[in-house]
Design an enzyme around this catalytic site. Sequence first.
Site, PDB file in Angstrom:
ATOM      1  N   HIS A  18       0.820  -1.210   0.000  1.00 24.09           N
ATOM      2  CA  HIS A  18       0.000   0.000   0.000  1.00 24.09           C
ATOM      3  C   HIS A  18       0.858   1.265   0.000  1.00 24.09           C
ATOM      4  CE1 HIS A  18      -3.895  -2.020   1.773  1.00 24.09           C
ATOM      5  NE2 HIS A  18      -3.731  -2.256   0.480  1.00 24.09           N
ATOM      6  N   TYR A  50      -9.710   4.109   2.874  1.00 24.30           N
ATOM      7  CA  TYR A  50     -10.265   2.937   3.567  1.00 24.30           C
ATOM      8  C   TYR A  50     -11.778   3.037   3.726  1.00 24.30           C
ATOM      9  CZ  TYR A  50      -5.789   0.809   4.502  1.00 24.30           C
ATOM     10  OH  TYR A  50      -4.584   0.181   4.343  1.00 24.30           O
ATOM     11  N   GLU A  75       0.969   1.750   7.990  1.00 30.69           N
ATOM     12  CA  GLU A  75       1.338   2.543   6.801  1.00 30.69           C
ATOM     13  C   GLU A  75       1.798   3.945   7.210  1.00 30.69           C
ATOM     14  OE1 GLU A  75      -2.194   1.908   4.330  1.00 30.69           O
ATOM     15  OE2 GLU A  75      -1.774  -0.247   4.436  1.00 30.69           O
ATOM     16  N   THR A 133      16.351 -11.108  -9.865  1.00 26.98           N
ATOM     17  CA  THR A 133      16.539  -9.684  -9.528  1.00 26.98           C
ATOM     18  C   THR A 133      16.704  -9.477  -8.025  1.00 26.98           C
ATOM     19  OG1 THR A 133      14.149  -9.326  -9.402  1.00 26.98           O
ATOM     20  CG2 THR A 133      15.205  -8.833 -11.506  1.00 26.98           C
ATOM     21  N   PHE A 180       6.106 -12.454  -6.931  1.00 26.54           N
ATOM     22  CA  PHE A 180       6.026 -11.343  -7.874  1.00 26.54           C
ATOM     23  C   PHE A 180       4.592 -11.137  -8.348  1.00 26.54           C
ATOM     24  CE2 PHE A 180      10.658 -10.971  -9.628  1.00 26.54           C
ATOM     25  CZ  PHE A 180      11.063 -10.516  -8.380  1.00 26.54           C
TER      26      PHE A 180
HETATM   27  C1  FAD Z   1       7.221  -7.384  -4.993  1.00 28.06           C
HETATM   28  C2  FAD Z   1       7.323  -7.567  -6.504  1.00 28.06           C
HETATM   29  C3  FAD Z   1       8.552  -7.464  -7.118  1.00 28.06           C
HETATM   30  C4  FAD Z   1       8.661  -7.656  -8.508  1.00 28.06           C
HETATM   31  N1  FAD Z   1       9.897  -7.547  -9.105  1.00 28.06           N
HETATM   32  C5  FAD Z   1      10.021  -7.744 -10.432  1.00 28.06           C
HETATM   33  C6  FAD Z   1      11.291  -7.637 -11.069  1.00 28.06           C
HETATM   34  O1  FAD Z   1      12.314  -7.336 -10.436  1.00 28.06           O
HETATM   35  N2  FAD Z   1      11.368  -7.866 -12.411  1.00 28.06           N
HETATM   36  C7  FAD Z   1      10.262  -8.195 -13.142  1.00 28.06           C
HETATM   37  O2  FAD Z   1      10.383  -8.391 -14.367  1.00 28.06           O
HETATM   38  N3  FAD Z   1       9.034  -8.295 -12.568  1.00 28.06           N
HETATM   39  C8  FAD Z   1       8.885  -8.055 -11.229  1.00 28.06           C
HETATM   40  N4  FAD Z   1       7.637  -8.127 -10.648  1.00 28.06           N
HETATM   41  C9  FAD Z   1       6.459  -8.376 -11.506  1.00 28.06           C
HETATM   42  C10 FAD Z   1       5.968  -7.028 -12.084  1.00 28.06           C
HETATM   43  O3  FAD Z   1       5.494  -6.202 -11.042  1.00 28.06           O
HETATM   44  C11 FAD Z   1       4.817  -7.191 -13.088  1.00 28.06           C
HETATM   45  O4  FAD Z   1       3.811  -7.990 -12.497  1.00 28.06           O
HETATM   46  C12 FAD Z   1       5.276  -7.802 -14.398  1.00 28.06           C
HETATM   47  O5  FAD Z   1       6.245  -6.949 -15.005  1.00 28.06           O
HETATM   48  C13 FAD Z   1       4.080  -7.970 -15.337  1.00 28.06           C
HETATM   49  O6  FAD Z   1       3.442  -6.734 -15.500  1.00 28.06           O
HETATM   50  P1  FAD Z   1       2.800  -6.353 -16.914  1.00 28.06           P
HETATM   51  O7  FAD Z   1       2.100  -5.037 -16.757  1.00 28.06           O
HETATM   52  O8  FAD Z   1       3.772  -6.473 -17.995  1.00 28.06           O
HETATM   53  O9  FAD Z   1       1.741  -7.514 -17.110  1.00 28.06           O
HETATM   54  P2  FAD Z   1       0.170  -7.396 -16.887  1.00 28.06           P
HETATM   55  O10 FAD Z   1      -0.430  -6.552 -17.921  1.00 28.06           O
HETATM   56  O11 FAD Z   1      -0.047  -7.047 -15.461  1.00 28.06           O
HETATM   57  O12 FAD Z   1      -0.259  -8.905 -17.133  1.00 28.06           O
HETATM   58  C14 FAD Z   1       0.096  -9.913 -16.174  1.00 28.06           C
HETATM   59  C15 FAD Z   1      -0.446 -11.251 -16.658  1.00 28.06           C
HETATM   60  O13 FAD Z   1      -1.866 -11.192 -16.744  1.00 28.06           O
HETATM   61  C16 FAD Z   1      -2.275 -11.622 -18.020  1.00 28.06           C
HETATM   62  N5  FAD Z   1      -3.464 -10.858 -18.434  1.00 28.06           N
HETATM   63  C17 FAD Z   1      -3.567  -9.506 -18.528  1.00 28.06           C
HETATM   64  N6  FAD Z   1      -4.795  -9.157 -18.969  1.00 28.06           N
HETATM   65  C18 FAD Z   1      -5.457 -10.314 -19.182  1.00 28.06           C
HETATM   66  C19 FAD Z   1      -6.751 -10.631 -19.659  1.00 28.06           C
HETATM   67  N7  FAD Z   1      -7.596  -9.672 -19.990  1.00 28.06           N
HETATM   68  N8  FAD Z   1      -7.084 -11.933 -19.734  1.00 28.06           N
HETATM   69  C20 FAD Z   1      -6.228 -12.914 -19.392  1.00 28.06           C
HETATM   70  N9  FAD Z   1      -4.995 -12.680 -18.932  1.00 28.06           N
HETATM   71  C21 FAD Z   1      -4.618 -11.410 -18.829  1.00 28.06           C
HETATM   72  C22 FAD Z   1      -1.112 -11.344 -18.956  1.00 28.06           C
HETATM   73  O14 FAD Z   1      -1.113 -12.186 -20.098  1.00 28.06           O
HETATM   74  C23 FAD Z   1       0.068 -11.641 -18.059  1.00 28.06           C
HETATM   75  O15 FAD Z   1       0.379 -13.005 -18.052  1.00 28.06           O
HETATM   76  C24 FAD Z   1       7.514  -7.940  -9.270  1.00 28.06           C
HETATM   77  C25 FAD Z   1       6.263  -8.015  -8.642  1.00 28.06           C
HETATM   78  C26 FAD Z   1       6.163  -7.834  -7.275  1.00 28.06           C
HETATM   79  C27 FAD Z   1       4.801  -7.897  -6.625  1.00 28.06           C
HETATM   80  C1  HEM Z   2      -8.708  -3.442   5.312  1.00 22.28           C
HETATM   81  C2  HEM Z   2      -8.579  -2.996   4.072  1.00 22.28           C
HETATM   82  C3  HEM Z   2      -7.674  -3.600   3.039  1.00 22.28           C
HETATM   83  C4  HEM Z   2      -7.182  -4.874   2.923  1.00 22.28           C
HETATM   84  C5  HEM Z   2      -7.443  -6.056   3.841  1.00 22.28           C
HETATM   85  C6  HEM Z   2      -6.358  -4.910   1.745  1.00 22.28           C
HETATM   86  C7  HEM Z   2      -5.683  -6.047   1.315  1.00 22.28           C
HETATM   87  C8  HEM Z   2      -4.830  -6.062   0.233  1.00 22.28           C
HETATM   88  C9  HEM Z   2      -4.065  -7.220  -0.187  1.00 22.28           C
HETATM   89  C10 HEM Z   2      -4.078  -8.595   0.487  1.00 22.28           C
HETATM   90  C11 HEM Z   2      -3.320  -6.859  -1.255  1.00 22.28           C
HETATM   91  C12 HEM Z   2      -2.343  -7.736  -2.039  1.00 22.28           C
HETATM   92  C13 HEM Z   2      -0.996  -7.563  -1.388  1.00 22.28           C
HETATM   93  C14 HEM Z   2       0.067  -8.401  -2.051  1.00 22.28           C
HETATM   94  O1  HEM Z   2       0.538  -8.029  -3.118  1.00 22.28           O
HETATM   95  O2  HEM Z   2       0.432  -9.428  -1.503  1.00 22.28           O
HETATM   96  C15 HEM Z   2      -3.632  -5.467  -1.527  1.00 22.28           C
HETATM   97  C16 HEM Z   2      -3.100  -4.745  -2.575  1.00 22.28           C
HETATM   98  C17 HEM Z   2      -3.615  -3.533  -2.983  1.00 22.28           C
HETATM   99  N1  HEM Z   2      -4.471  -2.717  -2.281  1.00 22.28           N
HETATM  100 FE1  HEM Z   2      -5.351  -3.158  -0.533  1.00 22.28          FE
HETATM  101  N2  HEM Z   2      -6.357  -3.672   1.158  1.00 22.28           N
HETATM  102  C18 HEM Z   2      -7.145  -2.844   1.906  1.00 22.28           C
HETATM  103  C19 HEM Z   2      -7.389  -1.506   1.675  1.00 22.28           C
HETATM  104  C20 HEM Z   2      -7.033  -0.845   0.516  1.00 22.28           C
HETATM  105  C21 HEM Z   2      -7.372   0.518   0.205  1.00 22.28           C
HETATM  106  C22 HEM Z   2      -8.127   1.480   1.109  1.00 22.28           C
HETATM  107  C23 HEM Z   2      -6.892   0.793  -1.041  1.00 22.28           C
HETATM  108  C24 HEM Z   2      -7.017   2.090  -1.811  1.00 22.28           C
HETATM  109  C25 HEM Z   2      -7.911   2.303  -2.732  1.00 22.28           C
HETATM  110  C26 HEM Z   2      -6.203  -0.403  -1.497  1.00 22.28           C
HETATM  111  C27 HEM Z   2      -5.543  -0.536  -2.702  1.00 22.28           C
HETATM  112  C28 HEM Z   2      -4.735  -1.614  -3.043  1.00 22.28           C
HETATM  113  C29 HEM Z   2      -4.010  -1.699  -4.297  1.00 22.28           C
HETATM  114  C30 HEM Z   2      -4.045  -0.663  -5.427  1.00 22.28           C
HETATM  115  C31 HEM Z   2      -3.301  -2.907  -4.248  1.00 22.28           C
HETATM  116  C32 HEM Z   2      -2.389  -3.488  -5.342  1.00 22.28           C
HETATM  117  C33 HEM Z   2      -3.278  -4.197  -6.292  1.00 22.28           C
HETATM  118  C34 HEM Z   2      -2.554  -4.999  -7.328  1.00 22.28           C
HETATM  119  O3  HEM Z   2      -1.332  -4.951  -7.404  1.00 22.28           O
HETATM  120  O4  HEM Z   2      -3.270  -5.689  -8.041  1.00 22.28           O
HETATM  121  N3  HEM Z   2      -6.301  -1.369  -0.533  1.00 22.28           N
HETATM  122  N4  HEM Z   2      -4.541  -4.997  -0.602  1.00 22.28           N
END
Ligand code: FAD
Ligand code: HEM
Length: 405
Positions: free
Chosen positions: A86, A96, A138, A277, A388
């Site tokens: 977050h 929230y 946070e 990475t 990831f």
């Molecule tokens: C803590 C953390 C650290 C990370 N570190 C790295 C890193 O160091 N290097 C790295 O390369 N990545 C890393 N990632 C992953 C990165 O954040 C992205 O998730 C990754 O680059 C994919 O994002 P994207 O926008 O290209 O794909 P997205 O557009 O998000 O798509 C993700 C997947 O969903 C599928 N998808 C999308 N839309 C649809 C749909 N309509 N129907 C069906 N399937 C769909 C796509 O085909 C794809 O397989 C990390 C993630 C986290 C959470």
């Molecule tokens: C009690 C309240 C909430 C809970 C329990 C919650 C829980 C979570 C969890 C479990 C994740 C995934 C974390 C991970 O990557 O492992 C997440 C991501 C996220 N949350 Fe929350 N959340 C809360 C409130 C909020 C609020 C208030 C917002 C703001 C609008 C928010 C926005 C997001 C976004 C944008 C992500 C990342 C989404 C993604 O990467 O797909 N959340 N949250």
Amino acid sequence: MSPSSSETVRATAGVVAENGDQITALFYASMLADHPELLRLFNKGNQATGEQPRALAASVVAYAGSLIDPDAPSFHHVMQRIAYKHVSLGIKPQQYTIVGHYLLGAVGEVLGDAVTPQIAEAWNEVYWLFATQLIAEETRLYQQAGVDASHPLRPYRVVRRIDETQDVISLILEPADGGQLPAISPGQYVSVFVDLPDGGRQPRQYTVSSTALGPRLQITVRRVRGINGAPDGQVSSYLHDAVQPGDLLDVSVPAGDFVVQSSDGPLLLASAGAGITTVLPIVEHIARTQPKRTVIVAHADRTAQDHALRETVLHVARELDDFTAYTWYETLDPGNDRSRQGFMDLSEVPLPDDVQVFTCGPLPFMRHVRSTLLARGIPADRIRYEVFGPDLWAAQIPAEDRGDR
Ligand SMILES: Cc1cc2nc3c(=O)[nH]c(=O)nc-3n(C[C@H](O)[C@H](O)[C@H](O)COP(=O)(O)OP(=O)(O)OC[C@H]3O[C@@H](n4cnc5c(N)ncnc54)[C@H](O)[C@@H]3O)c2cc1C
Ligand code: HEM
């Protein structure tokens, strides 16, 4: 939580969990329809694949479990992970109220008449207990990073772009305001926000893949290709196809708790694919601060050509007194007798008794690593992981293995 709400939550947790996917799908759809500005915050890919709704549902049900069951595993790690995510996205306390409104509304709608005022009140209490703890954590993390939640991002200039493999690039970034880099613990990630050609804006997380570049940081991005008709990854494709030196990207403060503690114990870093990475910054850090510490790296990839940052890791590791590297490739080049063929198999690799494990890669890979190591007698609390994507892992590992929570 009040005793009467506790009873009610105990009685209804099962039915809420069973309908969790439906509740969160409805919650997101109605919230994003009424608040389209949040589309720029939520990951569209995760919405499409349903991973984010599942992660949120699993966390709320798990939190309710931790409130009603004194023997439930500690919730601290899950809370930390969400709070860091977050903070990297700049989530604010007032949001929230919006999320609570639509989430509790969706519980009511999906469960219908089964939701008495008493049940609604009990789940309202669960939500706000969770929310209050997240907001507090946070606030602490924003303060620690010296960041104002209303301006959580900083522009960074891309100063260099390196082709690591056919599908992987590194981008070297420096703060465009001329200021210093924030403190970065090796293994942490940043959220990078990009303005896409379709007018949308999307954030993604990328591990800081090197912290040894003075006033600059590096991210390393694997291009995600769509399989079986799914679209290519939006942000990774954009970073590969469009971003050039000189461009600006909005970047968050470093976040995440996948961080090595400074004990003397031996380390095993087990990675696959883009998980590499996390390995380089940790090896750099140990080389800089504890060169006598034992480090074993184990990496799996499709082929040697897909294995990004390999040479850089080996180069940095020359400064370590006790370093061993193992590699597994699905397809092995003829003549490559230093690597093993197939998926990673840690059952035969010599490991010190007190090894600490950090693993990062696709979920099936990490589950395999974990079960092999548990079978070898390594306690669960010595195995750390980084996912990831939304953390489905917490919801999917068997309860008896959750010693690390
Ligand atoms: C803590 C953390 C650290 C990370 N570190 C790295 C890193 O160091 N290097 C790295 O390369 N990545 C890393 N990632 C992953 C990165 O954040 C992205 O998730 C990754 O680059 C994919 O994002 P994207 O926008 O290209 O794909 P997205 O557009 O998000 O798509 C993700 C997947 O969903 C599928 N998808 C999308 N839309 C649809 C749909 N309509 N129907 C069906 N399937 C769909 C796509 O085909 C794809 O397989 C990390 C993630 C986290 C959470
Ligand atoms: C009690 C309240 C909430 C809970 C329990 C919650 C829980 C979570 C969890 C479990 C994740 C995934 C974390 C991970 O990557 O492992 C997440 C991501 C996220 N949350 Fe929350 N959340 C809360 C409130 C909020 C609020 C208030 C917002 C703001 C609008 C928010 C926005 C997001 C976004 C944008 C992500 C990342 C989404 C993604 O990467 O797909 N959340 N949250």
